[in-house]
Scaffold this active site. Structure first.
Site, PDB file in Angstrom:
ATOM      1  N   LEU A   1     -21.006  30.627 -93.859  1.00  0.00           N
ATOM      2  CA  LEU A   1     -21.619  31.602 -94.762  1.00  0.00           C
ATOM      3  C   LEU A   1     -21.422  31.102 -96.190  1.00  0.00           C
ATOM      4  O   LEU A   1     -20.313  30.696 -96.553  1.00  0.00           O
ATOM      5  CB  LEU A   1     -20.940  32.970 -94.603  1.00  0.00           C
ATOM      6  CG  LEU A   1     -21.596  34.049 -95.459  1.00  0.00           C
ATOM      7  CD1 LEU A   1     -22.866  34.560 -94.791  1.00  0.00           C
ATOM      8  CD2 LEU A   1     -20.652  35.189 -95.753  1.00  0.00           C
TER       9      LEU A   1
ATOM     10  N   ARG B   1     -36.853  50.045 -77.468  1.00  0.00           N
ATOM     11  CA  ARG B   1     -36.122  48.793 -77.251  1.00  0.00           C
ATOM     12  C   ARG B   1     -37.033  47.698 -76.702  1.00  0.00           C
ATOM     13  O   ARG B   1     -37.623  47.833 -75.620  1.00  0.00           O
ATOM     14  CB  ARG B   1     -34.949  49.012 -76.289  1.00  0.00           C
ATOM     15  CG  ARG B   1     -34.062  47.791 -76.159  1.00  0.00           C
ATOM     16  CD  ARG B   1     -32.846  48.057 -75.282  1.00  0.00           C
ATOM     17  NE  ARG B   1     -31.980  46.883 -75.224  1.00  0.00           N
ATOM     18  CZ  ARG B   1     -32.196  45.815 -74.465  1.00  0.00           C
ATOM     19  NH1 ARG B   1     -33.254  45.774 -73.675  1.00  0.00           N
ATOM     20  NH2 ARG B   1     -31.370  44.779 -74.490  1.00  0.00           N
TER      21      ARG B   1
ATOM     22  N   ARG C   1     -28.055  36.501-102.078  1.00  0.00           N
ATOM     23  CA  ARG C   1     -27.689  36.164-100.690  1.00  0.00           C
ATOM     24  C   ARG C   1     -28.287  37.182 -99.721  1.00  0.00           C
ATOM     25  O   ARG C   1     -28.791  36.812 -98.654  1.00  0.00           O
ATOM     26  CB  ARG C   1     -26.167  36.094-100.529  1.00  0.00           C
ATOM     27  CG  ARG C   1     -25.760  35.668 -99.115  1.00  0.00           C
ATOM     28  CD  ARG C   1     -24.268  35.446 -98.982  1.00  0.00           C
ATOM     29  NE  ARG C   1     -23.517  36.683 -99.158  1.00  0.00           N
ATOM     30  CZ  ARG C   1     -22.182  36.753 -99.155  1.00  0.00           C
ATOM     31  NH1 ARG C   1     -21.462  35.648 -99.015  1.00  0.00           N
ATOM     32  NH2 ARG C   1     -21.573  37.905 -99.324  1.00  0.00           N
TER      33      ARG C   1
ATOM     34  N   HIS D   1     -37.028  43.236 -77.524  1.00  0.00           N
ATOM     35  CA  HIS D   1     -36.344  42.274 -78.392  1.00  0.00           C
ATOM     36  C   HIS D   1     -37.154  41.827 -79.604  1.00  0.00           C
ATOM     37  O   HIS D   1     -36.655  41.780 -80.709  1.00  0.00           O
ATOM     38  CB  HIS D   1     -35.931  41.035 -77.580  1.00  0.00           C
ATOM     39  CG  HIS D   1     -34.800  41.285 -76.637  1.00  0.00           C
ATOM     40  ND1 HIS D   1     -34.900  42.135 -75.561  1.00  0.00           N
ATOM     41  CD2 HIS D   1     -33.525  40.806 -76.614  1.00  0.00           C
ATOM     42  CE1 HIS D   1     -33.749  42.163 -74.913  1.00  0.00           C
ATOM     43  NE2 HIS D   1     -32.899  41.365 -75.530  1.00  0.00           N
TER      44      HIS D   1
ATOM     45  N   LYS E   1     -25.931  36.418 -93.162  1.00  0.00           N
ATOM     46  CA  LYS E   1     -24.833  37.398 -93.098  1.00  0.00           C
ATOM     47  C   LYS E   1     -25.256  38.535 -92.168  1.00  0.00           C
ATOM     48  O   LYS E   1     -25.644  39.622 -92.598  1.00  0.00           O
ATOM     49  CB  LYS E   1     -24.462  37.886 -94.502  1.00  0.00           C
ATOM     50  CG  LYS E   1     -23.059  38.508 -94.558  1.00  0.00           C
ATOM     51  CD  LYS E   1     -22.509  38.511 -95.961  1.00  0.00           C
ATOM     52  CE  LYS E   1     -21.212  39.287 -96.102  1.00  0.00           C
ATOM     53  NZ  LYS E   1     -20.113  38.837 -95.266  1.00  0.00           N
TER      54      LYS E   1
ATOM     55  N   TYR F   1     -25.898  42.266 -93.889  1.00  0.00           N
ATOM     56  CA  TYR F   1     -25.019  43.102 -94.705  1.00  0.00           C
ATOM     57  C   TYR F   1     -24.427  42.311 -95.863  1.00  0.00           C
ATOM     58  O   TYR F   1     -24.552  41.082 -95.935  1.00  0.00           O
ATOM     59  CB  TYR F   1     -23.909  43.717 -93.845  1.00  0.00           C
ATOM     60  CG  TYR F   1     -22.793  42.771 -93.449  1.00  0.00           C
ATOM     61  CD1 TYR F   1     -22.989  41.760 -92.516  1.00  0.00           C
ATOM     62  CD2 TYR F   1     -21.527  42.877 -94.040  1.00  0.00           C
ATOM     63  CE1 TYR F   1     -21.963  40.899 -92.157  1.00  0.00           C
ATOM     64  CE2 TYR F   1     -20.492  42.016 -93.686  1.00  0.00           C
ATOM     65  CZ  TYR F   1     -20.717  41.026 -92.747  1.00  0.00           C
ATOM     66  OH  TYR F   1     -19.701  40.175 -92.408  1.00  0.00           O
TER      67      TYR F   1
ATOM     68  N   GLU G   1     -15.107  27.385 -91.255  1.00  0.00           N
ATOM     69  CA  GLU G   1     -14.648  28.446 -92.160  1.00  0.00           C
ATOM     70  C   GLU G   1     -13.754  29.372 -91.357  1.00  0.00           C
ATOM     71  O   GLU G   1     -13.443  29.097 -90.195  1.00  0.00           O
ATOM     72  CB  GLU G   1     -15.856  29.196 -92.740  1.00  0.00           C
ATOM     73  CG  GLU G   1     -16.731  29.838 -91.685  1.00  0.00           C
ATOM     74  CD  GLU G   1     -17.904  30.623 -92.247  1.00  0.00           C
ATOM     75  OE1 GLU G   1     -17.891  30.973 -93.439  1.00  0.00           O
ATOM     76  OE2 GLU G   1     -18.836  30.911 -91.466  1.00  0.00           O
TER      77      GLU G   1
HETATM   78  N1  PDD Z   1     -16.872  38.463 -94.937  1.00  0.00           N
HETATM   79  N2  PDD Z   1     -17.457  33.507 -94.128  1.00  0.00           N
HETATM   80  C1  PDD Z   1     -17.634  34.562 -93.316  1.00  0.00           C
HETATM   81  C2  PDD Z   1     -17.964  34.315 -91.890  1.00  0.00           C
HETATM   82  C3  PDD Z   1     -17.509  35.875 -93.828  1.00  0.00           C
HETATM   83  O1  PDD Z   1     -17.708  36.924 -93.013  1.00  0.00           O
HETATM   84  C4  PDD Z   1     -17.170  36.057 -95.194  1.00  0.00           C
HETATM   85  C5  PDD Z   1     -17.021  37.409 -95.801  1.00  0.00           C
HETATM   86  C6  PDD Z   1     -16.993  34.910 -95.997  1.00  0.00           C
HETATM   87  C7  PDD Z   1     -16.665  35.017 -97.466  1.00  0.00           C
HETATM   88  O2  PDD Z   1     -17.804  35.419 -98.221  1.00  0.00           O
HETATM   89  P1  PDD Z   1     -17.635  36.236 -99.575  1.00  0.00           P
HETATM   90  O3  PDD Z   1     -16.772  35.428-100.467  1.00  0.00           O
HETATM   91  O4  PDD Z   1     -19.000  36.385-100.078  1.00  0.00           O
HETATM   92  O5  PDD Z   1     -16.979  37.563 -99.224  1.00  0.00           O
HETATM   93  C8  PDD Z   1     -17.153  33.657 -95.431  1.00  0.00           C
HETATM   94  C9  PDD Z   1     -16.859  39.829 -95.444  1.00  0.00           C
HETATM   95  C10 PDD Z   1     -15.892  40.075 -96.543  1.00  0.00           C
HETATM   96  C11 PDD Z   1     -16.705  40.776 -94.283  1.00  0.00           C
HETATM   97  O6  PDD Z   1     -17.305  40.497 -93.257  1.00  0.00           O
HETATM   98  O7  PDD Z   1     -16.039  41.805 -94.416  1.00  0.00           O
END
Ligand code: PDD
Length: 299
Positions: A216, A113, A65, A115, A160, A46, A192
């Site tokens: 991320l 289903r 990304r 995996h 992501k 996503y 993070e």
């Molecule tokens: N999340 N690290 C993680 C684990 C994240 O889920 C996100 C963003 C970021 C920051 O990335 P960016 O600057 O591209 O938004 C870092 C989004 C906003 C969410 O899951 O809603």
């Protein structure tokens, strides 16, 4: 029943149109199979893309990304960059422009289903956007409370992925502690936040953990680093020990939804310099950049 349930959610979040597999639909008419692997396995990726003044913020970076996440899970991009742009911009326009937050996800699609990846199925593509009032500076001044927590996620945090159970549990842990974010620690190093990247300031140097499998690659993080380089702010992308958090002069978290947010306390202990001069400077640079996006001079 399904329709009325959907309608309640729809009026709650104020979404008039969603994009689903090439169609623009009223949300209550958008149907996704319960056998979708996104639902069954969390087998999807996503993006969350901010919109300022009706313009998609850093769209090429988000698409790059997204395509990286898709490649990592062996899915071909279902739309070209230009097709993404057209579809997403139409959603933004139909929502009436202004400031918004756009969500999009691609799952592997519908299959019995099992995996391992099924052959020859069509990915499910879903997107919607909603109006969003991004926080004004004066509401951020005091700094947010965060906690630290063990990074219980997997070893591909660079993807992501919609499989967000660990992040969901960590955010819940933070909320229960009266905090807005959990700062994650893996093997004694800061990675993070559960849904954000982290920056520290020490002796006027901006420090952030390096890209790799443990974080991320945040689009906001990239922009902050870009702005820092452009304005001769000293930067270190390096491993950050947990103990450095309490020694930092400033701590911020960054994300598409929170933008740049100063951290006021960690585990209930105040970060002395928050919100400090480096935050003030970066916030102003970031706001200026946003303004150039609103005026169509940048994206
Ligand atoms: N999340 N690290 C993680 C684990 C994240 O889920 C996100 C963003 C970021 C920051 O990335 P960016 O600057 O591209 O938004 C870092 C989004 C906003 C969410 O899951 O809603």
């Amino acid at each position: 029943m399904t329709t009325s349930l959907n309608q309640a959610i729809v009026s709650d979040i104020g979404v008039n149109t969603v994009y689903l597999n090439g169609e623009f639909l009223r949300p209550e008419l958008a149907m996704i199979s319960p056998f979708d692997r996104g639902f069954i396995f969390g087998d999807g990726v996503y993006e969350v893309i901010p919109v300022f003044g009706g313009r998609l913020f850093r769209l090429p970076h988000h698409l790059q990304r997204l395509h990286g996440s898709l490649a990592a899970i062996d899915l071909a991009p279902p739309l070209s960059a230009e097709q993404w742009r057209q579809a997403l911009q139409r959603l933004v326009d139909e929502a009436g422009g202004g400031d918004q937050s756009l969500y999009l996800q691609v799952t592997r699609g519908v299959a019995p289903r099992n995996h391992a990846f099924p052959k020859n199925i069509k990915p499910t593509v879903f997107a919607y956007t909603q109006k969003k009032a991004f926080a004004a500076k004066n509401t951020q001044q005091s700094g947010a409370a965060v906690i630290t927590a063990a990074d219980i996620r997997w070893l591909r945090c660079d993807i992501k992925s919609t499989s967000l159970l660990a992040a969901v549990m960590l955010r819940e842990q933070a909320e229960r502690a009266g905090a807005i974010e959990a700062i994650l620690i893996r093997d004694g190093l800061v990675t993070e936040g559960a849904a954000s990247n982290i920056f520290l300031v020490r002796d006027s140097v901006l420090i952030t953990p390096p890209k790799g499998q443990f974080i991320l690659p945040g689009i906001t993080r990239d922009l902050v680093l870009e702005l820092a380089h452009k304005h001769a702010i000293a930067v270190q992308e390096r491993n950050v020990k947990e103990g450095e958090l309490s020694q930092a002069h400033e701590v911020w978290i960054t994300s598409s939804t929170n933008e740049i947010k100063p951290v006021g306390s960690i585990n209930g202990i105040a970060v002395i310099g928050t919100p400090g001069p480096m935050y003030q400077q970066m916030y102003d640079l970031y706001e200026r950049y946003k303004q150039s996006v609103r005026e169509g001079r940048a994206e």
